[in-house]
Enzyme design. Structure first.
Site, PDB file in Angstrom:
ATOM      1  N   TRP A 117      -9.477   7.317  -8.651  1.00 49.73           N
ATOM      2  CA  TRP A 117     -10.625   7.618  -9.513  1.00 49.73           C
ATOM      3  C   TRP A 117     -10.351   7.236 -10.963  1.00 49.73           C
ATOM      4  O   TRP A 117     -11.229   6.690 -11.646  1.00 49.73           O
ATOM      5  CB  TRP A 117     -11.013   9.093  -9.397  1.00 49.73           C
ATOM      6  N   GLU A 121       0.833  -1.205   0.000  1.00 52.06           N
ATOM      7  CA  GLU A 121       0.000   0.000   0.000  1.00 52.06           C
ATOM      8  C   GLU A 121       0.868   1.256   0.000  1.00 52.06           C
ATOM      9  O   GLU A 121       0.532   2.263  -0.638  1.00 52.06           O
ATOM     10  CB  GLU A 121      -0.916   0.008   1.233  1.00 52.06           C
ATOM     11  N   TRP A 123     -19.973  11.250 -21.378  1.00 49.49           N
ATOM     12  CA  TRP A 123     -20.615  11.053 -20.085  1.00 49.49           C
ATOM     13  C   TRP A 123     -22.054  11.568 -20.107  1.00 49.49           C
ATOM     14  O   TRP A 123     -22.360  12.533 -20.779  1.00 49.49           O
ATOM     15  CB  TRP A 123     -19.832  11.792 -18.996  1.00 49.49           C
ATOM     16  N   TRP A 174       2.152   1.757  -3.539  1.00 47.68           N
ATOM     17  CA  TRP A 174       1.120   2.407  -4.358  1.00 47.68           C
ATOM     18  C   TRP A 174       1.165   3.920  -4.159  1.00 47.68           C
ATOM     19  O   TRP A 174       1.028   4.700  -5.110  1.00 47.68           O
ATOM     20  CB  TRP A 174      -0.269   1.893  -3.976  1.00 47.68           C
ATOM     21  N   ASN A 186     -11.380   1.827   2.104  1.00 47.56           N
ATOM     22  CA  ASN A 186     -10.777   1.802   0.772  1.00 47.56           C
ATOM     23  C   ASN A 186     -11.509   0.906  -0.215  1.00 47.56           C
ATOM     24  O   ASN A 186     -11.684   1.255  -1.388  1.00 47.56           O
ATOM     25  CB  ASN A 186      -9.307   1.383   0.860  1.00 47.56           C
ATOM     26  N   TRP A 217     -15.599  10.956 -14.058  1.00 48.37           N
ATOM     27  CA  TRP A 217     -14.834  10.668 -12.841  1.00 48.37           C
ATOM     28  C   TRP A 217     -14.368  11.940 -12.145  1.00 48.37           C
ATOM     29  O   TRP A 217     -14.200  11.952 -10.919  1.00 48.37           O
ATOM     30  CB  TRP A 217     -13.629   9.775 -13.161  1.00 48.37           C
TER      31      TRP A 217
END
Length: 423
Positions: free
Chosen positions: A352, A245, A276, A248, A311, A329
């Site tokens: 996102w 993590e 969209w 990341w 998360n 997004w």
């Protein structure tokens, strides 16, 4: 925002000059905050008060200012004979432009400006591909990151050895939240201590929102009240998944640093061709947690009430907005940015864009989370849902605003059309 193991502070204290600790409430940032109750600002303010207590024990004081950074530095240059300013890297576009402008102002006035790596283990050009280009896929990045990791990169900076080098200053006032134009929530923030048991079981517990299986350290990492080196040492000792993590986090920092267009555009620019639907009424229902999908609604209500969301549920809610409702997004990212107490542009943007399919290492566009199956898998007893959606299974709870199969097929069709360039 800490005195221990702080790279920039360490180098400042060793510079030979008497050191003045300064914090600036950036008016540019504060003016942009729509809600005048902001958990991040409250956390910063609370941390400043705690730091001031430490500084007073050392016979010095924080100098706290409010204003636009260049204006503040113009005044500081008149107030002090500044030889150099020491700080740590920030990777956001605005921050880099701000720091560049401050550096130029200092140079014009005969002062130096030094920046250091502190909020990451590796940044900028430290982890690159064989042909010296930045990674855009996480797995090979992670592999190289771990191969490069040695004890050298995890060593703490012993600031405590040099605290005698702070300039002796009488206590200076710290403005209250009210004086800054904000109101407090007066809610407790998560602590900095990570139980070894949590780290040991992290892989097994982190995906289940009904149990306290995550560290909730993100707010401390975001504002630097905990050392990334200290945390990485713990993670390496106890749990590889938790260390992953942190990798990341480094990955998203270097993506933002190398590809700053992601702040406003899709990492994969062809995804900006997606048409969209952007229905404002549907967006509002998603924001309020009234979609008729309990796991989505639970997540949004948790976010609205606490400023934090588990998360796993962040992925589910984000996927629902982009794929089920076909809402850009960027709308969701901006809403999270307003609400999250641990908001970090690089991680929020990365998450996102992953959910939308437009980012690095993103979920393919035809992968559409089924919220019902996600709830069955990660909240099998419905404890998380009942906690945040008490009216679930009653007549007061809305029916699903869109059918999953219909939404999935529609998303795949719209994505396929947009990515083919046939709009």
């Amino acid at each position: 925002m800490r005195l221990n193991d702080n790279t920039g502070l360490y180098h400042a204290l060793r510079s030979g000059w008497p050191i003045v600790p300064v914090f600036i409430f950036d008016q540019t940032i504060l003016d942009a905050l729509e809600d005048k109750r902001d958990r991040r600002l409250e956390f910063i303010h609370q941390t400043l008060l705690e730091m001031q207590t430490e500084f007073r024990k050392l016979g010095t004081s924080l100098i706290v200012r409010y204003g636009k950074p260049l204006d503040v530095y113009q005044k500081l240059l008149k107030e002090f004979d500044i030889q150099a300013v020491f700080t740590n890297y920030d990777y956001e576009v605005y921050a880099k432009e701000r720091d560049k402008a401050v550096a130029e102002l200092l140079y014009e006035n005969g002062a130096e400006f030094y920046m250091y790596k502190d909020q990451t283990i590796f940044d900028r050009d430290e982890v690159l591909t064989a042909n010296r280009s930045p990674y855009t896929v996480f797995t090979p990045y992670s592999r190289t990151w771990q191969q490069k990791l040695t004890d050298f990169y995890l060593r703490s900076y012993p600031t405590e050895k040099y605290v005698r080098n702070f300039l002796k200053i009488d206590a200076q006032p710290i403005p209250t939240l009210e004086e800054l134009g904000f109101k407090p929530f007066n809610e407790p923030f998560p602590g900095k201590i990570v139980p070894a048991k949590l780290l040991a079981n992290y892989k097994e517990t982190r995906n289940f929102p009904a149990i306290p299986g995550t560290s909730e350290l993100s707010i401390h990492l975001r504002f630097g009240t905990i050392s990334i080196r200290e945390l990485a040492r713990q993670a390496r000792e106890h749990n590889v998944t938790f260390l992953n993590e942190l990798i990341w986090r480094d990955f998203y920092f270097q993506v933002l640093d190398h590809f700053p267009h992601v702040e406003k555009f899709s990492f994969r620019r062809e995804y900006d061709n997606i048409e969209w639907r952007n229905d404002e009424g549907e967006f509002q229902r998603w924001c309020e947690g009234r979609t008729g999908y309990p796991i989505v609604d639970a997540g949004m209500r948790q976010l609205n009430e606490t400023g934090w969301m588990h998360n796993r549920v962040r992925m589910i809610t984000a996927s629902f907005l982009c794929k089920h409702l076909l809402i850009d997004w960027r709308w969701g990212e901006a809403y999270f940015a307003r609400k999250l107490r641990d908001y970090d542009l690089s991680a929020n943007n990365g998450g996102w864009q992953w959910a939308a399919g437009s980012g690095t290492d993103a979920a393919p566009y035809f992968r559409v989370f089924n919220p019902t199956l996600q709830a069955q898998k990660f909240d099998p007893k419905g404890a998380y849902i009942r906690r945040w959606v008490p009216e679930f299974n009653s007549l007061d709870y809305p029916v699903p605003m869109v059918d999953h199969t219909l939404a999935r097929n529609r998303a795949i069709e719209v994505y396929k059309k947009g990515l083919s360039g046939d709009r």
